[in-house]
Structures are given as C-alpha cells and as structure tokens.
Design an enzyme around this catalytic site. Structure first.
Site, PDB file in Angstrom:
ATOM      1  N   CYS A  52       0.841  -1.192   0.000  1.00 15.34           N
ATOM      2  CA  CYS A  52       0.000   0.000   0.000  1.00 15.34           C
ATOM      3  C   CYS A  52       0.886   1.256   0.000  1.00 15.34           C
ATOM      4  O   CYS A  52       2.002   1.235   0.509  1.00 15.34           O
ATOM      5  CB  CYS A  52      -0.893  -0.006   1.239  1.00 15.34           C
ATOM      6  N   ASP A  54       0.557   3.747   1.752  1.00 11.79           N
ATOM      7  CA  ASP A  54       0.522   4.354   3.087  1.00 11.79           C
ATOM      8  C   ASP A  54       1.928   4.696   3.604  1.00 11.79           C
ATOM      9  O   ASP A  54       2.833   3.872   3.567  1.00 11.79           O
ATOM     10  CB  ASP A  54      -0.165   3.370   4.053  1.00 11.79           C
ATOM     11  N   ARG A  56       2.965   4.981   6.464  1.00 11.68           N
ATOM     12  CA  ARG A  56       3.338   4.353   7.727  1.00 11.68           C
ATOM     13  C   ARG A  56       3.834   2.918   7.576  1.00 11.68           C
ATOM     14  O   ARG A  56       3.968   2.197   8.561  1.00 11.68           O
ATOM     15  CB  ARG A  56       2.146   4.393   8.695  1.00 11.68           C
ATOM     16  N   HIS A 108      -2.175  -4.044   5.081  1.00  8.44           N
ATOM     17  CA  HIS A 108      -1.935  -3.662   6.469  1.00  8.44           C
ATOM     18  C   HIS A 108      -3.257  -3.326   7.151  1.00  8.44           C
ATOM     19  O   HIS A 108      -4.210  -2.888   6.512  1.00  8.44           O
ATOM     20  CB  HIS A 108      -0.961  -2.479   6.543  1.00  8.44           C
ATOM     21  N   CYS A 111      -5.867   0.194   7.064  1.00 10.28           N
ATOM     22  CA  CYS A 111      -5.629   0.688   5.697  1.00 10.28           C
ATOM     23  C   CYS A 111      -6.737   1.674   5.283  1.00 10.28           C
ATOM     24  O   CYS A 111      -7.910   1.305   5.220  1.00 10.28           O
ATOM     25  CB  CYS A 111      -5.569  -0.482   4.728  1.00 10.28           C
TER      26      CYS A 111
HETATM   27 CO    CO Z   1      -3.282   1.133   3.098  1.00  8.85          CO
END
Ligand code: CO
Length: 214
Positions: A52, A54, A56, A108, A111
């Site tokens: 992803c 993302d 993080r 994750h 998400c």
């Molecule tokens: Co995500």
C-alpha cells in the site's frame, strides 16, 4: 532550492530532506566506499513487493532490507488489477527480466483505502479503484456484515483483500506458468500490523488455489 515560495516550516522540512540525504549517502560511503558504484551496475532483488502507498509502512526499514534488495510497486490498498498497465509492467519485468523468485502482496491493518471501500461513502474519481476492493468485500459480505466492530471488520477485509490480490497474481500467465514449470515465482500474502510493527505471513497456498481451478 525549490522555486516555490514556502513558509518557514515547509522550507525547513524541504531542506531537511536534502541534508538528511547527504548524511545518508556519506554514511553509506564511510562504511563501504564502493557502495553506490557497485549497486549502480545492476540490481538483483530477491523480492518483488506489492504494498500500500501508506506512509506508515516503510517496507525497507521494517524488514531490515537495503537498497537493491526489494523491487517495489505500491498503490492504494495493494491492488493487483489485471487491466492496470503499471503493475503488469512491474510484474513482467520483475519475473521475466530480473527473475525474482518471491512476489509479496502486503496489506496492512488500519488501511485507509480498505476502510474507504468498506465505508459506504462515495469518493468520486477514486471510486473505480475502490470498486476493486468493494468486489472483494462482496465475496465475503455475509461474514463481514455479521461483525459489529467496524475496526475488526475493516482489518478482516484488509486480510481478504491481500488473499484476493494473490489470487489475481495466479491468473497471470507468466506467473502461473513459471510456477507450474519451474517452481517460481512464489506468491506470498503478508499483513502488516501497524499497532505492533509486526508482519504476519498469511501462508497463501498456491497449490490449493490451482487445484481449486482445475
Ligand atoms: Co493502506
């Protein structure tokens, strides 16, 4: 220096990126003078990571892998869409040219893409992408509808999404053929738990998938 007019705080952050980059490059060279020249010649990554976008989920940091180790594709909610030229090019180059033996789809918990697809809200331009996750939800609707805690429901959908994207990988001819004829590439399903910082291997079973398709 960027041409844009930034306020003091943004300018400081922007500058810090370049300062830290110089420090990183210096540290690498201190430890190994030929670090960059050696890596410049070629790459031989053992993993192709589909994750992803993302911010993080820093895959290199959290696995201790360094440059040259992981070939990476990231998008919202780690989707393997067979009509996406971008991911198909990454996969074909990774498998046929780089001869990568491990393809990982990693989702994750927490998400944002999965949560959005599971929210019932519509997001305009993003919807055609989120529809790919909504399709996964539809396949597991009876189970997901029965969960009263939205966080648990979201996290379970994130896990089902990873498995569904691994199944999409199995439909790609050069992946399926490679595995059936040579035993590679192997497809792996991972979920990263942002609450603990730990990766979990969901043990995607390629043979069971192929047997079911026979
Ligand atoms: Co995500």
């Amino acid at each position: 220096m960027p041409l844009h007019k930034l306020n003091e705080e943004d300018q400081e952050l922007y500058n810090r990126i370049f300062q830290q980059n110089r420090k990183w490059a210096d540290d690498k060279k201190k430890r190994d003078r030929s670090f960059f020249t050696a890596h410049f010649k070629e790459q031989d990554p053992h993993f192709l990571y589909i994750g992803c976008s993302d911010s993080r989920v820093p895959i290199g940091d959290l696995t201790g892998m360094d440059i040259g180790d992981i070939f990476v594709h990231r998008n919202i909610a780690n989707v393997v869409s067979l009509d996406d030229d971008n991911i198909m090019a990454v996969l074909q180059y990774g498998v046929e040219v780089l001869k990568i033996k491990h393809i990982v789809v990693s989702g994750h918990h927490g998400c944002g893409g999965v949560n959005a697809a599971n929210s019932g809200v519509h997001y305009g331009k993003m919807d055609s992408w989120l529809d790919k996750i909504r399709d996964v939800r539809l396949r597991h609707a009876s189970e997901l509808d029965g969960i009263s805690d939205k966080n648990i429901e979201n996290d379970l959908l994130a896990e089902y999404n990873v498995i569904a994207q691994c199944e999409n990988l199995m439909q790609i001819d050069f992946i399926r053929k490679g595995y059936e004829e040579n035993g590679f590439p192997l497809v792996h399903a991972w979920v990263y738990d942002m609450r603990t910082g730990l990766l979990h291997d969901m043990e995607f079973d390629m043979d069971a998938y192929l047997d079911n398709k026979k």
